[in-house]
Design a protein around this motif. Structure first.
Motif, PDB file in Angstrom:
ATOM      1  N   SER A 104       0.832  -1.214   0.000  1.00  0.00           N
ATOM      2  CA  SER A 104       0.000   0.000   0.000  1.00  0.00           C
ATOM      3  C   SER A 104       0.862   1.258   0.000  1.00  0.00           C
ATOM      4  O   SER A 104       1.919   1.296   0.628  1.00  0.00           O
ATOM      5  N   LYS A 105       0.390   2.264  -0.704  1.00  0.00           N
ATOM      6  CA  LYS A 105       1.079   3.553  -0.745  1.00  0.00           C
ATOM      7  C   LYS A 105       0.230   4.654  -0.117  1.00  0.00           C
ATOM      8  O   LYS A 105       0.743   5.672   0.309  1.00  0.00           O
ATOM      9  N   ASN A 106      -1.064   4.430  -0.085  1.00  0.00           N
ATOM     10  CA  ASN A 106      -1.988   5.410   0.477  1.00  0.00           C
ATOM     11  C   ASN A 106      -2.064   5.249   1.993  1.00  0.00           C
ATOM     12  O   ASN A 106      -2.322   4.148   2.479  1.00  0.00           O
ATOM     13  N   PRO A 107      -1.831   6.316   2.781  1.00  0.00           N
ATOM     14  CA  PRO A 107      -1.888   6.209   4.246  1.00  0.00           C
ATOM     15  C   PRO A 107      -3.209   5.628   4.748  1.00  0.00           C
ATOM     16  O   PRO A 107      -3.226   4.856   5.708  1.00  0.00           O
ATOM     17  N   GLN A 108      -4.322   5.993   4.088  1.00  0.00           N
ATOM     18  CA  GLN A 108      -5.620   5.484   4.517  1.00  0.00           C
ATOM     19  C   GLN A 108      -5.696   3.972   4.354  1.00  0.00           C
ATOM     20  O   GLN A 108      -6.239   3.257   5.212  1.00  0.00           O
ATOM     21  N   ASP A 109      -5.128   3.437   3.255  1.00  0.00           N
ATOM     22  CA  ASP A 109      -5.108   1.986   3.042  1.00  0.00           C
ATOM     23  C   ASP A 109      -4.280   1.285   4.121  1.00  0.00           C
ATOM     24  O   ASP A 109      -4.644   0.213   4.609  1.00  0.00           O
ATOM     25  N   ILE A 110      -3.143   1.893   4.471  1.00  0.00           N
ATOM     26  CA  ILE A 110      -2.275   1.311   5.501  1.00  0.00           C
ATOM     27  C   ILE A 110      -2.997   1.278   6.845  1.00  0.00           C
ATOM     28  O   ILE A 110      -2.943   0.283   7.578  1.00  0.00           O
ATOM     29  N   ILE A 111      -3.693   2.357   7.153  1.00  0.00           N
ATOM     30  CA  ILE A 111      -4.452   2.433   8.415  1.00  0.00           C
ATOM     31  C   ILE A 111      -5.552   1.378   8.433  1.00  0.00           C
ATOM     32  O   ILE A 111      -5.734   0.667   9.431  1.00  0.00           O
ATOM     33  N   ASP A 112      -6.301   1.273   7.332  1.00  0.00           N
ATOM     34  CA  ASP A 112      -7.376   0.270   7.255  1.00  0.00           C
ATOM     35  C   ASP A 112      -6.824  -1.141   7.419  1.00  0.00           C
ATOM     36  O   ASP A 112      -7.427  -1.993   8.082  1.00  0.00           O
ATOM     37  N   ASN A 113      -5.680  -1.381   6.800  1.00  0.00           N
ATOM     38  CA  ASN A 113      -5.063  -2.705   6.875  1.00  0.00           C
ATOM     39  C   ASN A 113      -4.661  -3.036   8.318  1.00  0.00           C
ATOM     40  O   ASN A 113      -4.932  -4.124   8.830  1.00  0.00           O
ATOM     41  N   ASP A 145      -3.307  13.902   9.274  1.00  0.00           N
ATOM     42  CA  ASP A 145      -4.496  14.707   9.572  1.00  0.00           C
ATOM     43  C   ASP A 145      -5.776  14.003   9.109  1.00  0.00           C
ATOM     44  O   ASP A 145      -6.642  14.603   8.467  1.00  0.00           O
ATOM     45  N   LEU A 146      -5.898  12.713   9.447  1.00  0.00           N
ATOM     46  CA  LEU A 146      -7.080  11.922   9.100  1.00  0.00           C
ATOM     47  C   LEU A 146      -7.917  11.751  10.361  1.00  0.00           C
ATOM     48  O   LEU A 146      -7.722  10.826  11.147  1.00  0.00           O
ATOM     49  N   GLU A 147      -8.837  12.673  10.550  1.00  0.00           N
ATOM     50  CA  GLU A 147      -9.615  12.718  11.793  1.00  0.00           C
ATOM     51  C   GLU A 147     -10.467  11.465  11.974  1.00  0.00           C
ATOM     52  O   GLU A 147     -10.611  10.956  13.088  1.00  0.00           O
ATOM     53  N   GLU A 148     -11.023  10.959  10.871  1.00  0.00           N
ATOM     54  CA  GLU A 148     -11.872   9.767  10.957  1.00  0.00           C
ATOM     55  C   GLU A 148     -11.069   8.553  11.438  1.00  0.00           C
ATOM     56  O   GLU A 148     -11.537   7.766  12.257  1.00  0.00           O
ATOM     57  N   GLU A 151     -10.401   8.919  15.202  1.00  0.00           N
ATOM     58  CA  GLU A 151     -11.584   8.613  16.013  1.00  0.00           C
ATOM     59  C   GLU A 151     -11.863   7.112  16.058  1.00  0.00           C
ATOM     60  O   GLU A 151     -12.247   6.582  17.098  1.00  0.00           O
ATOM     61  N   ARG A 152     -11.638   6.435  14.920  1.00  0.00           N
ATOM     62  CA  ARG A 152     -11.882   4.984  14.892  1.00  0.00           C
ATOM     63  C   ARG A 152     -10.896   4.261  15.800  1.00  0.00           C
ATOM     64  O   ARG A 152     -11.282   3.338  16.529  1.00  0.00           O
ATOM     65  N   ALA A 153      -9.621   4.677  15.767  1.00  0.00           N
ATOM     66  CA  ALA A 153      -8.604   4.042  16.614  1.00  0.00           C
ATOM     67  C   ALA A 153      -8.941   4.218  18.094  1.00  0.00           C
ATOM     68  O   ALA A 153      -8.884   3.266  18.884  1.00  0.00           O
ATOM     69  N   LEU A 154      -9.308   5.444  18.488  1.00  0.00           N
ATOM     70  CA  LEU A 154      -9.653   5.708  19.893  1.00  0.00           C
ATOM     71  C   LEU A 154     -10.915   4.945  20.304  1.00  0.00           C
ATOM     72  O   LEU A 154     -11.001   4.428  21.428  1.00  0.00           O
ATOM     73  N   LYS A 155     -11.856   4.851  19.384  1.00  0.00           N
ATOM     74  CA  LYS A 155     -13.094   4.127  19.668  1.00  0.00           C
ATOM     75  C   LYS A 155     -12.813   2.642  19.897  1.00  0.00           C
ATOM     76  O   LYS A 155     -13.360   2.014  20.819  1.00  0.00           O
ATOM     77  N   TYR A 156     -11.928   2.085  19.070  1.00  0.00           N
ATOM     78  CA  TYR A 156     -11.634   0.653  19.210  1.00  0.00           C
ATOM     79  C   TYR A 156     -10.807   0.391  20.467  1.00  0.00           C
ATOM     80  O   TYR A 156     -10.928  -0.663  21.089  1.00  0.00           O
TER      81      TYR A 156
END
Length: 580
Positions: A104-113, A145-148, A151-156
């Motif tokens: 993955s190259k996209n930070p969002q993809d890495i976070i989801d993974n 700066d990915l607020e969503e 929030e998901r990490a803190l929620k989990y």
């Protein structure tokens, strides 16, 4: 929340199959047919026969690599991870998720993974690894700066905390998730099965057995309708545990046998072991400790988490106690206690880590609040200071303008008085004995005049010629020639039938000013008096007034007016109107 990424990957596959690549199986098969074949096959087998699904997913991965199609490579890797997870092969699941993360190259993809892997570890009760991955998600979300994602990490992390503490606070969380999914249109209830399963498991943990059974039966029914063997196993296994806790032993045994059949269809050893654990509980409960021991000892040949080992050892100890073998019972009790201590120690460390994370988050939030407060306080102070400076500047300008206006009005009064009382002699060396309003100007000479002035010293003009030209200049003044826009040094010299050098020399020598100062002075003297006395002219725009007195535009007029009077035409007109 439970196994969320598998579902998301499945539906990603659904929406992206038209872009996926495929492997040729027959020379007559078209590319589009191959694509559809992969899509249909993976969709068909991902939850029902993952062994077959893996074959198609690997083919899909190879074709995607050949075409250098990164989105499809990531999709294939994610699908493989899901299929190995369905089979209970945790090492292979993590392996494909790790490859997907590296690709993955996209930070969002890495976070989801990373989140997907964290969920898997949490479901295995390996909370320390789950927390470590969520911290990674949290830091990466902050960095980009990915607020969503934050929030998901803190929620989990809160979810893990409540799960370790066996807190009932987790139940409303699952109720909300279940209700949100239930209210969606049927074709969009992608995550309902996960929300239902988590809610049912929470009710079981907190001994709300009737509610747990209700949702378990609902899940079994839906899984049969959708032919989803993985979730059929989850709900059957949960139903078996609930029925056992309700002491409905016959029903629990029948349910556990169905659970075992489903686990074998999925070829998942972990599922088989879990189904056998419930059967072992039932055997011990029904007075068959030997049968319980046979199942449990076979289970020990497989890798288990400390929490699973604690449960197995405890049940083995109880089974040996039931057959009167206290030596082995005590031995396994000791093993159970050690595993329990490992679990407790690890969970305490994990809770400490989570606690520290939330303390740091609170500190960061407080710091940001203080920063924001300081920022706004400083901003307000700067704004107030600027406002004060602006007001002060305006007041100062008003005071200066009033002073300059008063001076100008006095000069105008004197000027008008001189005009009335002084007889202008045409043969004088000056054009007028009337003292001008402004005697010196800040307006620069024109380029034409500057060039002419360089040659002034080379000319000697006799007195008779001077008087003649001065007389003519005086006549042009009387005719207000200076109010024409074509009143230039060249045109005026032509009109006086002389050259520009003579004219410039005479004006400089005998009027003590440059040509441009001379013309501007006449114009400003004229317009200042006219604006004071002529209400109609005061109603003109600045551009209109400028054109009336020989200027081509309002800007040049305004500059000249201010240079001579110290105030702008707008201020002058305003002050005159106030006086009137």
């Amino acid at each position: 929340m439970f196994l969320l990424k598998k579902n998301l990957l499945f539906f990603s596959l659904f929406f992206s199959f038209l872009f996926s690549c495929s492997q040729k199986k027959e020379s007559t098969t078209t590319t589009q047919e191959i694509k559809i074949n992969y899509y249909d096959s993976i969709k068909k087998y991902i939850y029902t026969n993952p062994v077959e699904g893996i074959v198609y997913s690997k083919g899909f991965l190879e074709e995607s690599k050949k075409e250098d199609n990164l989105p499809n490579v990531l999709l294939a890797l994610g699908t493989l991870a899901v299929e190995y997870e369905v089979r209970g092969m945790l090492d292979s699941t993590i392996y494909y998720y790790d490859i997907r993360k590296e690709t993955s190259k996209n930070p969002q993809d890495i976070i989801d993974n990373s989140h997907s892997v964290a969920v898997i570890y949490a479901n295995q009760s390996d909370y320390s690894k789950a927390v470590a991955l969520q911290i990674e998600c949290l830091e990466l979300s902050k960095k980009h700066d990915l607020e969503e994602g934050k929030e998901r990490a803190l929620k989990y992390l809160r979810f893990i905390k409540n799960k370790i503490n066996v807190s009932e606070e987790i139940i409303p969380f699952f109720i909300d998730a279940y209700n949100i999914e239930s209210e969606k249109p049927e074709e969009r209830r992608y995550n309902l099965r996960y929300a239902r399963l988590d809610l049912a498991k929470s009710y079981l943990v907190h001994n709300k057995l009737n509610k747990a059974l209700l949702y378990a039966e609902e899940g079994v029914k839906e899984s049969k309708q959708t032919k989803n063997l993985e979730f059929l196993y989850y709900y059957q296994h949960l139903r078996s545990k609930v029925l056992f806790e309700m002491e409905k032993i016959d029903l629990a045994e029948a349910s556990s046998l169905k659970t075992l059949e489903t686990a074998k269809l999925l070829n998942n050893n972990e599922f088989i072991n879990e189904a056998n654990y419930i059967r072992a509980l039932i055997y011990l409960k029904t007075g068959k400790p030997e049968a319980s021991l046979n199942l449990l000892e076979n289970n020990l040949n497989y890798k288990h988490s400390p929490e699973q080992l604690y449960n197995y050892y405890q049940l083995i100890a109880n089974s040996y106690e039931a057959i009167g073998n206290m030596s082995l019972s005590n031995s396994f009790n000791q093993k159970s206690i050690k595993e329990k201590e490992k679990v407790s120690q690890k969970n305490l460390e994990t809770l400490d880590t989570i606690h520290d994370i939330f303390i740091n988050e609170q500190k960061e939030a407080t710091y940001k609040q203080k920063e924001n407060k300081s920022f706004w306080v400083i901003s307000c102070l700067i704004f107030i200071v600027l406002c004060v400076l602006i007001v002060f500047k305006l007041k100062l300008n008003q005071k200066q303008n009033q002073s300059r206006f008063d001076d100008l009005m006095l000069k105008l009064k004197d000027y008008e008085k001189q005009v009335k009382t002084t007889k202008i002699k045409k043969d004088t060396l000056k054009t007028s004995n009337v003292k001008p309003i402004i005697e010196e100007s800040k307006v620069a000479t024109t380029e034409e005049e500057s060039k002419t002035n360089l040659e002034d010293n080379s000319y000697i003009i006799d007195d008779e010629k001077v008087e003649e030209i001065l007389s003519k200049i005086n006549k042009l003044e009387e005719k207000k020639y200076y109010l024409r826009q074509d009143c230039t040094l060249h045109n005026m010299a032509k009109k006086l039938k002389t050259n520009t050098s003579y004219l410039s020399k005479i004006i400089n020598t005998h009027l003590d000013k440059s040509f441009s100062t001379y013309i501007n002075e006449l114009r400003i003297n004229y317009v200042a008096i006219e604006l004071k006395n002529n209400k109609r002219l005061r109603s003109y725009s600045i551009k209109g007034v400028a054109e009336e007195v020989g200027y081509k535009n309002g800007d040049s007029f305004a500059r000249a007016f201010k240079a001579f009077t110290g105030i702008t035409p707008s201020v002058y007109i305003k002050k005159i109107n106030e006086l009137k």
